[in-house]
Scaffold this motif. Structure first.
Motif, PDB file in Angstrom:
ATOM      1  N   ALA A  97      22.793 -12.289  15.965  1.00  0.00           N
ATOM      2  CA  ALA A  97      21.359 -12.129  16.201  1.00  0.00           C
ATOM      3  C   ALA A  97      20.588 -12.550  14.960  1.00  0.00           C
ATOM      4  CB  ALA A  97      21.059 -10.682  16.570  1.00  0.00           C
TER       5      ALA A  97
ATOM      6  N   THR B 112      14.076 -12.206  16.043  1.00  0.00           N
ATOM      7  CA  THR B 112      13.560 -10.892  16.424  1.00  0.00           C
ATOM      8  C   THR B 112      13.960 -10.563  17.853  1.00  0.00           C
ATOM      9  OG1 THR B 112      11.704 -11.145  14.910  1.00  0.00           O
ATOM     10  CG2 THR B 112      11.457  -9.514  16.666  1.00  0.00           C
TER      11      THR B 112
ATOM     12  N   GLN C 250      17.599  -9.523  17.913  1.00  0.00           N
ATOM     13  CA  GLN C 250      17.740  -8.184  17.342  1.00  0.00           C
ATOM     14  C   GLN C 250      17.207  -7.129  18.308  1.00  0.00           C
ATOM     15  OE1 GLN C 250      15.939  -8.260  13.443  1.00  0.00           O
ATOM     16  NE2 GLN C 250      17.829  -8.975  12.504  1.00  0.00           N
TER      17      GLN C 250
ATOM     18  N   TYR D 124      18.863  -3.566  19.763  1.00  0.00           N
ATOM     19  CA  TYR D 124      18.160  -2.281  19.874  1.00  0.00           C
ATOM     20  C   TYR D 124      18.161  -1.778  21.315  1.00  0.00           C
ATOM     21  CZ  TYR D 124      16.222  -3.017  15.141  1.00  0.00           C
ATOM     22  OH  TYR D 124      16.056  -3.191  13.797  1.00  0.00           O
TER      23      TYR D 124
ATOM     24  N   ASP E 292      18.693  -0.291   9.488  1.00  0.00           N
ATOM     25  CA  ASP E 292      18.081  -1.170  10.491  1.00  0.00           C
ATOM     26  C   ASP E 292      16.807  -1.760   9.901  1.00  0.00           C
ATOM     27  OD1 ASP E 292      19.774  -0.817  12.914  1.00  0.00           O
ATOM     28  OD2 ASP E 292      19.197   1.278  12.629  1.00  0.00           O
TER      29      ASP E 292
ATOM     30  N   THR F  38      18.922  -6.900   8.482  1.00  0.00           N
ATOM     31  CA  THR F  38      20.231  -6.408   8.938  1.00  0.00           C
ATOM     32  C   THR F  38      20.859  -7.421   9.885  1.00  0.00           C
ATOM     33  OG1 THR F  38      19.476  -4.130   8.716  1.00  0.00           O
ATOM     34  CG2 THR F  38      21.416  -4.489  10.081  1.00  0.00           C
TER      35      THR F  38
ATOM     36  N   TYR G 230      23.291  -8.361  13.064  1.00  0.00           N
ATOM     37  CA  TYR G 230      23.747  -7.780  14.316  1.00  0.00           C
ATOM     38  C   TYR G 230      24.515  -8.828  15.105  1.00  0.00           C
ATOM     39  CZ  TYR G 230      20.013  -4.422  13.368  1.00  0.00           C
ATOM     40  OH  TYR G 230      19.200  -3.484  12.791  1.00  0.00           O
TER      41      TYR G 230
ATOM     42  N   THR H 215      26.622  -4.482  21.267  1.00  0.00           N
ATOM     43  CA  THR H 215      26.133  -4.840  19.944  1.00  0.00           C
ATOM     44  C   THR H 215      26.982  -4.211  18.848  1.00  0.00           C
ATOM     45  OG1 THR H 215      24.153  -4.964  18.556  1.00  0.00           O
ATOM     46  CG2 THR H 215      24.497  -2.904  19.743  1.00  0.00           C
TER      47      THR H 215
ATOM     48  N   ARG I  64      26.288  -3.560  14.394  1.00  0.00           N
ATOM     49  CA  ARG I  64      25.452  -3.741  13.213  1.00  0.00           C
ATOM     50  C   ARG I  64      26.367  -3.920  12.002  1.00  0.00           C
ATOM     51  NH1 ARG I  64      21.781   1.305  11.425  1.00  0.00           N
ATOM     52  NH2 ARG I  64      23.804   2.150  10.857  1.00  0.00           N
TER      53      ARG I  64
END
Length: 143
Positions: free
Chosen positions: A6, A9, A12, A16, A39, A43, A45, A57, A59
């Motif tokens: 990712a 935006t 990402q 989320y 986060d 960050t 992902y 996902t 992180r």
């Protein structure tokens, strides 16, 4: 199924979305607990996408110069037990390796340690990590 890094935006936001659907809603985790100081817009992902829908996902963030934390590894319930989690973790490990990290670290919920053991992770000998929502165990894997 596409596994992506990712970098936008929107991508990402997909990470989320999965975390809100599979963790915050299911386990009644307040958003300020689910989304913490790790986060940020910087960050990293990994996101698994099925057609257009984000379904899993992971992180990533550095712990130190040689270790990368893989965390918030989440798969939507209807995609579990199909190998998606394994694909996401492997993609995260590969990204960490490419960035020069030698060790991947996860903090696994007690009921998920077997999953990580099958992927080569080994629990360290420290005691359980009791968090706001779950009790976890630190596990590591050489990359």
């Amino acid at each position: 199924m596409e596994i992506i890094r990712a970098t936008t935006t929107a991508e990402q936001a997909g990470a989320y979305y999965v975390r809100i659907q599979a963790m915050a809603r299911k386990h009644h985790i307040p958003l300020q607990v689910e989304f913490d100081e790790h986060d940020t817009p910087e960050t990293m992902y990994i996101v698994a996408v099925d057609d257009y829908l984000p379904v899993a996902t992971c992180r990533l963030y550095p712990i130190d110069d040689s270790s990368m934390m893989l965390g918030r590894i989440v798969v939507l319930p209807e995609y579990r037990r199909q190998g998606v989690g394994t694909q996401v973790v492997r993609a995260a490990e590969e990204w960490a390796r490419q960035l020069g990290y030698a060790t991947a670290v996860v903090e696994s919920r007690e009921n998920k340690t077997h999953f990580y053991e099958t992927m080569g992770y080994v629990a360290d000998d420290s005691k359980a990590i009791v968090g706001d929502t779950f009790t976890c165990y630190r596990m590591m894997k050489k990359l």
